[in-house]
Design a protein around this motif. Sequence first.
Motif, PDB file in Angstrom:
ATOM      1  N   CYS A  18      23.711  24.321  47.415  1.00 41.65           N
ATOM      2  CA  CYS A  18      24.996  25.006  47.333  1.00 41.65           C
ATOM      3  C   CYS A  18      25.807  24.834  48.610  1.00 41.65           C
ATOM      4  CB  CYS A  18      24.778  26.486  47.064  1.00 41.65           C
ATOM      5  SG  CYS A  18      24.104  26.823  45.434  1.00 41.65           S
ATOM      6  N   SER A  19      25.132  24.867  49.752  1.00 38.94           N
ATOM      7  CA  SER A  19      25.861  24.724  51.005  1.00 38.94           C
ATOM      8  C   SER A  19      26.524  23.362  51.089  1.00 38.94           C
ATOM      9  CB  SER A  19      24.921  24.933  52.191  1.00 38.94           C
ATOM     10  OG  SER A  19      23.928  23.929  52.234  1.00 38.94           O
ATOM     11  N   GLN A  20      25.882  22.340  50.541  1.00 40.82           N
ATOM     12  CA  GLN A  20      26.459  21.011  50.556  1.00 40.82           C
ATOM     13  C   GLN A  20      27.716  20.932  49.698  1.00 40.82           C
ATOM     14  OE1 GLN A  20      23.075  18.746  49.287  1.00 40.82           O
ATOM     15  NE2 GLN A  20      22.381  18.360  51.371  1.00 40.82           N
ATOM     16  N   ASP A  21      27.797  21.745  48.670  1.00 41.80           N
ATOM     17  CA  ASP A  21      28.966  21.718  47.802  1.00 41.80           C
ATOM     18  C   ASP A  21      30.237  22.077  48.550  1.00 41.80           C
ATOM     19  OD1 ASP A  21      27.421  21.042  45.589  1.00 41.80           O
ATOM     20  OD2 ASP A  21      26.990  23.135  45.138  1.00 41.80           O
ATOM     21  N   TRP A  22      30.141  22.888  49.597  1.00 42.17           N
ATOM     22  CA  TRP A  22      31.335  23.330  50.305  1.00 42.17           C
ATOM     23  C   TRP A  22      31.962  22.199  51.111  1.00 42.17           C
ATOM     24  CZ3 TRP A  22      33.559  27.294  48.480  1.00 42.17           C
ATOM     25  CH2 TRP A  22      32.812  28.327  47.902  1.00 42.17           C
ATOM     26  N   ASP A  23      31.222  21.106  51.346  1.00 43.92           N
ATOM     27  CA  ASP A  23      31.811  19.953  52.030  1.00 43.92           C
ATOM     28  C   ASP A  23      32.938  19.334  51.213  1.00 43.92           C
ATOM     29  OD1 ASP A  23      30.084  20.219  54.134  1.00 43.92           O
ATOM     30  OD2 ASP A  23      28.645  18.752  53.395  1.00 43.92           O
ATOM     31  N   PHE A  24      33.006  19.660  49.924  1.00 43.01           N
ATOM     32  CA  PHE A  24      34.004  19.086  49.032  1.00 43.01           C
ATOM     33  C   PHE A  24      35.283  19.915  48.962  1.00 43.01           C
ATOM     34  CE2 PHE A  24      30.241  16.920  47.699  1.00 43.01           C
ATOM     35  CZ  PHE A  24      30.648  15.718  47.140  1.00 43.01           C
ATOM     36  N   PHE A  25      35.333  21.063  49.649  1.00 45.25           N
ATOM     37  CA  PHE A  25      36.444  21.989  49.455  1.00 45.25           C
ATOM     38  C   PHE A  25      37.017  22.496  50.766  1.00 45.25           C
ATOM     39  CE2 PHE A  25      33.873  22.204  45.642  1.00 45.25           C
ATOM     40  CZ  PHE A  25      34.832  22.025  44.662  1.00 45.25           C
ATOM     41  N   GLN A  26      38.310  22.835  50.700  1.00 43.93           N
ATOM     42  CA  GLN A  26      39.016  23.442  51.823  1.00 43.93           C
ATOM     43  C   GLN A  26      39.732  24.684  51.303  1.00 43.93           C
ATOM     44  OE1 GLN A  26      39.196  22.368  55.100  1.00 43.93           O
ATOM     45  NE2 GLN A  26      40.379  24.182  55.610  1.00 43.93           N
ATOM     46  N   GLN A  27      39.486  25.825  51.940  1.00 44.58           N
ATOM     47  CA  GLN A  27      40.189  27.043  51.525  1.00 44.58           C
ATOM     48  C   GLN A  27      41.643  26.965  51.939  1.00 44.58           C
ATOM     49  OE1 GLN A  27      38.306  30.851  52.357  1.00 44.58           O
ATOM     50  NE2 GLN A  27      40.312  31.711  52.852  1.00 44.58           N
ATOM     51  N   MET A  28      42.523  27.330  51.030  1.00 49.29           N
ATOM     52  CA  MET A  28      43.943  27.320  51.335  1.00 49.29           C
ATOM     53  C   MET A  28      44.250  28.385  52.384  1.00 49.29           C
ATOM     54  SD  MET A  28      45.132  24.905  49.572  1.00 49.29           S
ATOM     55  CE  MET A  28      46.832  25.228  49.976  1.00 49.29           C
ATOM     56  N   PRO A  29      44.992  28.037  53.438  1.00 48.62           N
ATOM     57  CA  PRO A  29      45.351  29.037  54.457  1.00 48.62           C
ATOM     58  C   PRO A  29      46.170  30.181  53.860  1.00 48.62           C
ATOM     59  CG  PRO A  29      45.802  26.807  55.234  1.00 48.62           C
ATOM     60  CD  PRO A  29      45.479  26.701  53.770  1.00 48.62           C
ATOM     61  N   ASP A  30      46.065  31.338  54.481  1.00 46.28           N
ATOM     62  CA  ASP A  30      46.796  32.511  53.980  1.00 46.28           C
ATOM     63  C   ASP A  30      48.309  32.326  54.076  1.00 46.28           C
ATOM     64  OD1 ASP A  30      44.447  33.826  53.409  1.00 46.28           O
ATOM     65  OD2 ASP A  30      44.365  34.867  55.342  1.00 46.28           O
ATOM     66  N   SER A  31      48.750  31.397  54.923  1.00 42.43           N
ATOM     67  CA  SER A  31      50.189  31.194  55.094  1.00 42.43           C
ATOM     68  C   SER A  31      50.829  30.477  53.905  1.00 42.43           C
ATOM     69  CB  SER A  31      50.459  30.367  56.354  1.00 42.43           C
ATOM     70  OG  SER A  31      49.877  29.076  56.258  1.00 42.43           O
ATOM     71  N   ILE A  32      49.993  29.894  53.030  1.00 41.54           N
ATOM     72  CA  ILE A  32      50.532  29.172  51.875  1.00 41.54           C
ATOM     73  C   ILE A  32      51.248  30.143  50.938  1.00 41.54           C
ATOM     74  CG2 ILE A  32      49.898  27.917  49.777  1.00 41.54           C
ATOM     75  CD1 ILE A  32      49.821  26.215  52.264  1.00 41.54           C
ATOM     76  N   LEU A  33      52.431  29.771  50.493  1.00 40.50           N
ATOM     77  CA  LEU A  33      53.198  30.551  49.534  1.00 40.50           C
ATOM     78  C   LEU A  33      53.153  29.815  48.198  1.00 40.50           C
ATOM     79  CD1 LEU A  33      56.336  31.292  51.743  1.00 40.50           C
ATOM     80  CD2 LEU A  33      54.345  32.749  51.394  1.00 40.50           C
ATOM     81  N   TRP A  34      52.465  30.371  47.227  1.00 45.49           N
ATOM     82  CA  TRP A  34      52.333  29.687  45.945  1.00 45.49           C
ATOM     83  C   TRP A  34      53.659  29.669  45.201  1.00 45.49           C
ATOM     84  CZ3 TRP A  34      48.375  26.741  44.873  1.00 45.49           C
ATOM     85  CH2 TRP A  34      47.152  27.000  45.485  1.00 45.49           C
ATOM     86  N   LYS A  35      53.907  28.568  44.548  1.00 44.69           N
ATOM     87  CA  LYS A  35      55.099  28.471  43.708  1.00 44.69           C
ATOM     88  C   LYS A  35      54.947  29.405  42.503  1.00 44.69           C
ATOM     89  CE  LYS A  35      56.875  24.451  42.696  1.00 44.69           C
ATOM     90  NZ  LYS A  35      57.076  23.123  42.078  1.00 44.69           N
ATOM     91  N   LEU A  51      30.291  32.748  43.970  1.00 44.28           N
ATOM     92  CA  LEU A  51      31.333  31.819  44.389  1.00 44.28           C
ATOM     93  C   LEU A  51      30.797  30.401  44.522  1.00 44.28           C
ATOM     94  CD1 LEU A  51      34.341  31.722  45.257  1.00 44.28           C
ATOM     95  CD2 LEU A  51      33.556  32.030  47.615  1.00 44.28           C
ATOM     96  N   ALA A  52      29.532  30.259  44.953  1.00 44.93           N
ATOM     97  CA  ALA A  52      28.940  28.931  45.102  1.00 44.93           C
ATOM     98  C   ALA A  52      28.840  28.215  43.760  1.00 44.93           C
ATOM     99  CB  ALA A  52      27.561  29.040  45.752  1.00 44.93           C
ATOM    100  N   LYS A  53      28.614  28.956  42.704  1.00 48.85           N
ATOM    101  CA  LYS A  53      28.576  28.336  41.373  1.00 48.85           C
ATOM    102  C   LYS A  53      29.941  27.756  41.022  1.00 48.85           C
ATOM    103  CE  LYS A  53      25.110  31.444  39.327  1.00 48.85           C
ATOM    104  NZ  LYS A  53      24.893  32.431  38.237  1.00 48.85           N
TER     105      LYS A  53
END
Length: 232
Positions: A18-35, A51-53
């Motif tokens: 599961c820990s290796q799976d996180w190498d594939f993702f980046q959490q969006m910064p809180d400053s992002i304003l979604w459309k 969350l790991a699932k």
Amino acid sequence: MLLLRMILFLCMITTLGCSQDWDFFQQMPDSILWKASSITDVLYTQASNNLAKCALLCKINPYCKAFYFYQETCYGLSSITADSSTNALVKVFVKQPVNECHGDGFVYYNGICLMMSTILLTWYDAKDYCERRNSNLLVLDTEKKHEDMVDFFDLYYPGEYDQFFVGATDAENEGQWKWIISNSSSYFKFTGSQPNNMDQQHSGYPANCATFSTSRLIDEYCHQTKKFICEM
């Protein structure tokens, strides 16, 4: 389906996979304003309390570009646009190449690793700030990269009209614009009558540093403070 269930079971009993799976993702910064959007591009939903699932489900699905976890449910997204009714409540994780774009506050988009500042600095201080984080002020030396940034603003910063310092200046020789990276091309896409060596807010001072806003590249006074964009 059986194989997927076996993988999820293994993920539950060991932290290694599961820990290796996180190498594939980046959490969006809180400053992002979604459309704001009435359309939610949800590829799938899957009940889960882990969350790991969710990360694993998106990782193995070639059509999943991002996911979020909300009310014990994984939402796999076919585009990077969260449901506008829940986007203020969730953390969105974007799929990216392994070991790419892991700087704090950076986000991966179409091959570019970006950080949009939330602080204001002069162009020179912004340049130093980026370099201390193993990055540089954004260079837009191809048409594709310029248009990708237009799309990035449209997707992540709709309605954002602030100017952000980027990595171009003609301070050394007036009118001879250069990107700060030595092997950059000479491509520039200034807007309208720009560059005109004028800053309306700082009349009488030379406008020797480039800023970017939505689709506009213009020249501004270097020693004022503005937001800025770093790239890694």
